[in-house]
Design an enzyme around this catalytic site. Structure first.
Site, PDB file in Angstrom:
ATOM      1  N   GLU A 123      -9.030  -1.948   0.268  1.00  0.00           N
ATOM      2  CA  GLU A 123      -9.009  -0.522   0.209  1.00  0.00           C
ATOM      3  C   GLU A 123     -10.468  -0.057   0.208  1.00  0.00           C
ATOM      4  O   GLU A 123     -10.680   1.154   0.567  1.00  0.00           O
ATOM      5  CB  GLU A 123      -8.373  -0.435  -1.270  1.00  0.00           C
ATOM      6  CG  GLU A 123      -6.871  -0.614  -1.529  1.00  0.00           C
ATOM      7  CD  GLU A 123      -6.063   0.120  -0.852  1.00  0.00           C
ATOM      8  OE1 GLU A 123      -6.498   1.024  -0.301  1.00  0.00           O
ATOM      9  OE2 GLU A 123      -4.848  -0.148  -0.827  1.00  0.00           O
ATOM     10  N   ASP A 268       1.525  -4.470   7.930  1.00  0.00           N
ATOM     11  CA  ASP A 268       1.487  -3.526   8.761  1.00  0.00           C
ATOM     12  C   ASP A 268       0.014  -3.289   9.612  1.00  0.00           C
ATOM     13  O   ASP A 268       0.175  -3.339  10.762  1.00  0.00           O
ATOM     14  CB  ASP A 268       1.627  -2.049   8.082  1.00  0.00           C
ATOM     15  CG  ASP A 268       1.075  -1.938   6.599  1.00  0.00           C
ATOM     16  OD1 ASP A 268       0.217  -3.228   6.214  1.00  0.00           O
ATOM     17  OD2 ASP A 268       1.218  -1.057   5.885  1.00  0.00           O
ATOM     18  N   GLU A 376      10.525   6.160   0.050  1.00  0.00           N
ATOM     19  CA  GLU A 376       9.475   4.799   0.114  1.00  0.00           C
ATOM     20  C   GLU A 376      10.210   3.715   0.688  1.00  0.00           C
ATOM     21  O   GLU A 376       9.703   3.068   1.584  1.00  0.00           O
ATOM     22  CB  GLU A 376       9.006   4.687  -1.510  1.00  0.00           C
ATOM     23  CG  GLU A 376       8.049   3.438  -1.465  1.00  0.00           C
ATOM     24  CD  GLU A 376       6.819   3.655  -1.030  1.00  0.00           C
ATOM     25  OE1 GLU A 376       6.328   4.803  -0.522  1.00  0.00           O
ATOM     26  OE2 GLU A 376       5.969   2.831  -0.781  1.00  0.00           O
ATOM     27  N   GLU A 410       2.373   8.222   6.979  1.00  0.00           N
ATOM     28  CA  GLU A 410       2.912   7.367   8.227  1.00  0.00           C
ATOM     29  C   GLU A 410       3.683   8.187   8.891  1.00  0.00           C
ATOM     30  O   GLU A 410       3.479   7.958  10.008  1.00  0.00           O
ATOM     31  CB  GLU A 410       3.364   6.136   7.664  1.00  0.00           C
ATOM     32  CG  GLU A 410       2.205   5.154   7.214  1.00  0.00           C
ATOM     33  CD  GLU A 410       2.151   5.244   5.791  1.00  0.00           C
ATOM     34  OE1 GLU A 410       2.895   5.951   5.025  1.00  0.00           O
ATOM     35  OE2 GLU A 410       1.030   4.592   5.091  1.00  0.00           O
ATOM     36  N   THR A 502      -7.207   2.944   9.645  1.00  0.00           N
ATOM     37  CA  THR A 502      -5.921   2.784   9.044  1.00  0.00           C
ATOM     38  C   THR A 502      -5.796   3.811   7.906  1.00  0.00           C
ATOM     39  O   THR A 502      -4.696   4.435   7.340  1.00  0.00           O
ATOM     40  CB  THR A 502      -5.330   1.322   8.597  1.00  0.00           C
ATOM     41  OG1 THR A 502      -4.162   1.607   8.189  1.00  0.00           O
ATOM     42  CG2 THR A 502      -6.247   1.128   7.329  1.00  0.00           C
TER      43      THR A 502
HETATM   44  C1  DMJ Z   1      -3.248   4.205   3.215  1.00  0.00           C
HETATM   45  O1  DMJ Z   1      -4.344   3.653   2.249  1.00  0.00           O
HETATM   46  C2  DMJ Z   1      -3.390   3.791   4.398  1.00  0.00           C
HETATM   47  O2  DMJ Z   1      -2.794   4.355   5.375  1.00  0.00           O
HETATM   48  C3  DMJ Z   1      -2.888   1.964   4.521  1.00  0.00           C
HETATM   49  O3  DMJ Z   1      -2.847   1.585   5.841  1.00  0.00           O
HETATM   50  C4  DMJ Z   1      -1.629   2.125   3.961  1.00  0.00           C
HETATM   51  N1  DMJ Z   1      -1.416   2.866   2.706  1.00  0.00           N
HETATM   52  C5  DMJ Z   1      -2.117   4.070   2.394  1.00  0.00           C
HETATM   53  C6  DMJ Z   1      -1.040   5.223   3.032  1.00  0.00           C
HETATM   54  O4  DMJ Z   1       0.141   5.235   2.644  1.00  0.00           O
END
Ligand code: DMJ
Length: 511
Positions: A123, A268, A376, A410, A502
């Site tokens: 994170e 993912d 979700e 997403e 991401t």
């Molecule tokens: C974000 O922190 C990023 O996109 C991560 O890859 C997945 N979770 C969250 C958003 O849902």
């Protein structure tokens, strides 16, 4: 809808698809064509960003996030001002110099060596390190006119290096696979025996960029050593289909401990970064691309799944030991964007078409609920449908297993890739519809709150939390769809000048 049939289907879709949407979009307008309407939509997203920033700045800054119902704040990301750092690249792209300068002044004051709470390597990398490096690349390049003093921009790189130096002990393990949960005060960790696929495999972009910008190769080497175990998975049984690998890696040996395969949360962004590393530098990361291609082909062959009641829809199942689980997540919906990026960069129409199928499936999860926002988690397993959701399953092809929405990006993210790669206005309509629903149901007096039930008429109750990715992702992808072309935008074909991490922070590709 496939690229080969695009021109034929364009008109029909343009007229039909928004009208088959959730109730409040039944009156939706025909596809917009006027530039002034596009500008109005870009302005509406900017207004939402300013609304969220003003509330955060008033009630929560410099803490991590706003509590948008109680007008309080939280520090879920170590108290370094996660929302501010995560908002930087969006504020730059929206050309809001006031907010950009507020954030730069804050970044200069952060002490990344101090926190009371556990630090997540993943994170912290995607939000803080990615946010600062992206700000640096944008403000040193296409947005250099936004900030007058270059020293304020240079601080972004100095602080990125400081953060990398604080975090790099995480990789000091027998294998080089890092611990994810760190105590940066003691140099300790949570004692985990394994690390997850996504959190191990979504570091290389940011850490390689840090090395490329500073000239210190340490960071690239550490992240790529960890990734090497994922690119050459052992034991062989942990790769049940070419390119598709297990979910957990032994920190001591670098060997996978299972062979559970999915594109869901936890796995993912490993797949996401394989192709993005190639976009970043095709010379250095050809193997990453080969592994993405193998995974993409196996995914089409083994994970593509069509609900019995809606065989026209495509979702991705997950696989374990010969069994398919017919369930998926909002998080998984980045998958369409990944196939579209890989498809356009590699000139593979099959990947583009499959990406559009996935985008269409995720759109169905938005289009079928009362709020126009998707859940979700959801399932299409015909053996365990709750009777209360039989009608939803019959018409929409899925039923809801968690109806929460916590401001995730997403689905809008994949709509954005579909728009950029095809130029089909339908996808911008879908973005506008999704953004309008978020603006309608999640907006509070000070920002945006999550919903407990996307399929309740009013969205259910509100979660008193505003994740920093609302700034970084939801509002950035929504805005960019209606903004003009720019160097940082995703390009059709292989001409990308930036690649998005991401957390939606664009980094300049390696030159
Ligand atoms: C974000 O922190 C990023 O996109 C991560 O890859 C997945 N979770 C969250 C958003 O849902």
């Amino acid at each position: 809808m496939h690229v080969s049939s695009l021109s034929l289907s364009l008109t029909a879709l343009a007229l039909v698809s928004p009208c088959t949407a959730h109730p409040q979009s039944r009156l939706a307008q025909p596809i917009l064509q006027k530039a002034s309407d596009t500008q109005a939509r870009a302005d509406a997203v900017k207004e939402a960003f300013s609304h969220a920033w003003d509330g955060y700045y008033q009630y929560a800054f410099p803490h991590d996030e706003l509590h948008p119902v109680s007008d309080g704040y939280g520090d879920s990301r170590n108290g370094w001002g996660a929302s501010a750092v995560d908002a930087l690249s969006t504020a730059v792209i929206m050309r809001n110099a006031t907010i950009v300068n507020q954030i730069l002044d804050h970044v200069a004051k952060i002490d990344y060596s101090k926190t009371d709470s556990t630090v997540s390597l993943f994170e912290t990398t995607i939000r803080y390190l990615g946010g600062m490096l992206s700000g640096y690349d944008l403000l040193n390049g296409p947005a250099s006119d936004l900030v007058e003093e270059s020293s304020k921009v240079d601080v972004l790189l100095t602080q990125s290096k400081s953060l990398g130096d604080v975090l790099k002990f995480a990789f000091d393990t027998p294998s080089g696979v890092p611990y994810n949960n760190l105590n940066i005060t003691s140099g300790g960790n949570d004692g985990a025996k394994t690390n997850g696929l996504a959190v191990t495999g979504s570091l290389a972009l940011e850490w390689t960029r840090l090395s490329d910008l500073t000239g210190d190769t340490t960071y690239a080497k550490l992240s790529q050593k960890a990734e090497s175990y994922l690119l050459n998975p052992q034991p062989k049984s942990s790769e049940p289909f070419p390119g598709l690998v297990g979910s957990n890696i032994d920190i001591a040996t670098g060997k996978f401990t299972d062979a559970q395969v999915s594109w869901n949360g936890g796995d993912d962004s490993y797949y996401e970064y394989l192709i993005k590393m190639y976009v970043y530098d095709p010379e250095r990361f050809g193997l990453y691309k080969d592994r993405w291609v193998a995974a993409a082909q196996s995914t089409i062959q083994h994970l593509a799944s069509h609900p019995s009641t809606r065989p026209d829809l495509t979702f991705l199942a997950s696989y374990n030991n010969g069994n398919l689980q017919l369930s998926s997540q909002h998080l998984t919906c980045f998958d369409g964007g990944s196939f579209l990026l890989g498809g356009t960069v590699l000139n593979r129409t099959d990947f583009i078409n499959f990406g559009l199928d996935l985008v269409n499936g995720c759109h169905d999860t938005y289009n079928s609920t009362l709020t126009g926002i998707g859940p979700e988690t959801f399932s299409w397993d015909p053996n365990s449908i709750p009777s209360s959701q039989q009608a939803l399953f019959d018409s929409a092809g899925f039923y809801i297993t968690s109806g929460a929405y916590i401001l995730r990006p997403e689905v809008i993210e994949s709509f954005y890739y579909a728009w950029r790669v095809t130029g089909d206005e339908t996808y911008r309509e879908w973005i506008w519809s999704a953004f309008s629903s978020v603006n309608k149901y999640c907006r509070t007096g000070s920002g945006f709150a999550g919903l407990t039930n996307v399929n309740a008429a009013d969205g259910g109750s509100r979660y008193d939390n505003q994740e920093s990715f609302l700034f970084a992702e939801v509002l950035k992808y929504s805005y960019m769809a209606f903004a003009g072309d720019a160097e940082w935008q995703v390009q059709k074909g292989s001409g990308n000048k930036f690649v998005f991490n991401t957390e939606a922070h664009p980094m300049r590709v390696s030159t």
